[in-house]
Design a protein around this motif. Sequence first.
Motif, PDB file in Angstrom:
ATOM      1  N   ASP A 202       0.865  -1.178   0.000  1.00  0.00           N
ATOM      2  CA  ASP A 202       0.000   0.000   0.000  1.00  0.00           C
ATOM      3  C   ASP A 202       0.900   1.226   0.000  1.00  0.00           C
ATOM      4  N   LEU A 203       0.940   1.951  -1.109  1.00  0.00           N
ATOM      5  CA  LEU A 203       1.812   3.110  -1.260  1.00  0.00           C
ATOM      6  C   LEU A 203       1.106   4.381  -0.795  1.00  0.00           C
ATOM      7  N   GLY A 204       1.809   5.154   0.022  1.00  0.00           N
ATOM      8  CA  GLY A 204       1.192   6.344   0.600  1.00  0.00           C
ATOM      9  C   GLY A 204       0.090   5.959   1.558  1.00  0.00           C
ATOM     10  N   CYS A 205       0.402   5.023   2.456  1.00  0.00           N
ATOM     11  CA  CYS A 205      -0.644   4.396   3.281  1.00  0.00           C
ATOM     12  C   CYS A 205      -1.217   5.304   4.362  1.00  0.00           C
ATOM     13  N   GLY A 206      -0.517   6.387   4.720  1.00  0.00           N
ATOM     14  CA  GLY A 206      -1.045   7.307   5.728  1.00  0.00           C
ATOM     15  C   GLY A 206      -1.334   6.620   7.052  1.00  0.00           C
ATOM     16  N   ASN A 207      -2.568   6.724   7.512  1.00  0.00           N
ATOM     17  CA  ASN A 207      -2.960   6.110   8.778  1.00  0.00           C
ATOM     18  C   ASN A 207      -3.362   4.645   8.649  1.00  0.00           C
ATOM     19  N   ALA A 208      -3.116   4.053   7.484  1.00  0.00           N
ATOM     20  CA  ALA A 208      -3.221   2.598   7.275  1.00  0.00           C
ATOM     21  C   ALA A 208      -4.638   2.056   7.333  1.00  0.00           C
ATOM     22  N   TYR A 209      -5.635   2.897   7.084  1.00  0.00           N
ATOM     23  CA  TYR A 209      -7.008   2.383   7.060  1.00  0.00           C
ATOM     24  C   TYR A 209      -7.154   1.299   5.993  1.00  0.00           C
ATOM     25  N   LEU A 210      -6.719   1.614   4.762  1.00  0.00           N
ATOM     26  CA  LEU A 210      -6.831   0.635   3.687  1.00  0.00           C
ATOM     27  C   LEU A 210      -5.865  -0.526   3.885  1.00  0.00           C
TER      28      LEU A 210
END
Length: 434
Positions: A202-210
Motif C-alpha cells: 500500500d503506497l502512501g498508506c497514511g494512517n493505514a485504514y486501507l
Amino acid sequence: MQPEVRSDEPARPEESGALGVIRAALLDQSGLVRALASGRRRGLDAPSYLRVEVRYVDLKGQRHLQVTEFDERQAHTRNVAAAELEKAVDELLDLPYGSWHVETTSETLRLRYTKKGKELLHRQEDRREQETSHDRVKRRVLDPAAPFLIELGISDHQGRVKPSRQAKYKQIEEFCKLLAPALDEAVSAGRIATGRPLQVVDLGCGNAYLTLAAYHLLTAAGHDVRMTGIDHNPAARKRNTRVVEALGWQEHLRFLDATIEGAELDVRPDVVLALHACDTATDDALARAVGWEASLVLAAPCCHHDIQKQLKSVTPPAPYALMTRYGIVRERFADVLTDSLRAAVLRQVGYRVEVVQFVDSQHTPRNLLLRAARTGAKPTADLRAEYQAMVTEWHVTPRLAQLLLPPTDLPTQPSTDLPAQPPADAGSGAGVVS
C-alpha cells in the motif's frame, strides 16, 4: 413453513464443458449460495452492466432467482420465478462477461475466458450455508465489529461505526469490494501464482485504514498475505505499528518510512494499492507498480494539480476554449483528462485498465478508481496514435508519461510565449479527503 422448492424442472439439454458446470450450479435451487459475473470477454462489446450477482430468495413460499445488476451508480434487482428460471440463466450466460465466480454449498467455481475465448474452470471444495431470506442483513465486506476497525477508532467498542467515521468506513469498504473480485480474477487467470505468500503493498498508506482493511479482507478469504505499508511519515509509522502489534498481525504486516519513489522491497509485490495519494504521488505509485511488474494495481487518485496548472498556460484546441475559461470547470476537466491519460499510459506499458467509480460522491469527491491488470500486451499503433493526438492537442505532458514512456512518446512542450488564458471565474474545487 419451509418454502416449496420445485423439483419438477423441465428436462435440460445435456450439459458439458466449463459453461455447462456453471449453468448447472446456477440452476441448483438448493445448492447455489451466490454467483458473480464481471469483466469483459476479449473481442466482444462490454456488457450493459459492470457486474451481475445472483442468488436464490424465498418469496411467499416460492423460491425465486434474485438477479442484481450493477452500473456505476446503483443496483437494479429483479426476481425470476421458477417457470422462467432456465431462460433467465441462459440469458445471463450469453452475456459477454469475462469471468464467473460461483459459490455453492459444497464448492467454489471460477470460470474465465482466455484471450482466444477458451473456457478455463477452477474448482475448489468449500462448505457454506445457503441463505434465502429476502430480507437478509445487508452484505458487508468489512464487519463493523472487526477488531482492526475498533483499534483504528472507526468503530466503537460495541462494534458500531462512529457517525463521524461513516465516510471513511464507506471508502475503504467499497475499495475492498473491488479488490476482492479483481484478485480472484488475477489468480484464476494465472497472473498471480498460488502456493506461496501473496505480496501486497500500500503506497502512501497514511494512517493505514486501507492497509489493515485489505490485510483483514484477504486473510479472511484464505490468502497467506505479506503486507507492507509505505509512507514518509515517522509518526504515522510508529502509530500504525502499535495498532498492528495490538492486533497480533506484526509477523506478516509491516510499515516502512520511505517515499513512494524511494521505497525498497525485498520481494516483488503481486498487488499494489494506493488510496488518495495526492496529485503526482499517484503517478509515482503507478510508476513503481509498473516497475515492479505488479500483476494487479488499484489506485484511487486524489487532487490533480499538475495538469490543472498546465492547462492555465496553453491555448486549448478549438472549439474547446470554454472548457478552460472558468476555474471550476477547468479543474473538473483536468481531473477527467488526467485519469484518462493515466489509463492510456498504463495501456501502453502492458496493462488492461478500467476506470470506475468506487464510492458515492457523498463520501468523497475523489471517487474514481483505476484498476489495472498486467497482461504484457504490446500497445497497438492505434493506441499510441490516440494518446499522442490527445496530448498534442491539449499541449500537456502527464507526469506518468514522463516516468514510463520513452522520450519519443512524449509530446513537445508548448512555447512559453503562448498567451496565458486568465480565468473569468476564480472558483476552485472542493477540499480533498485523504
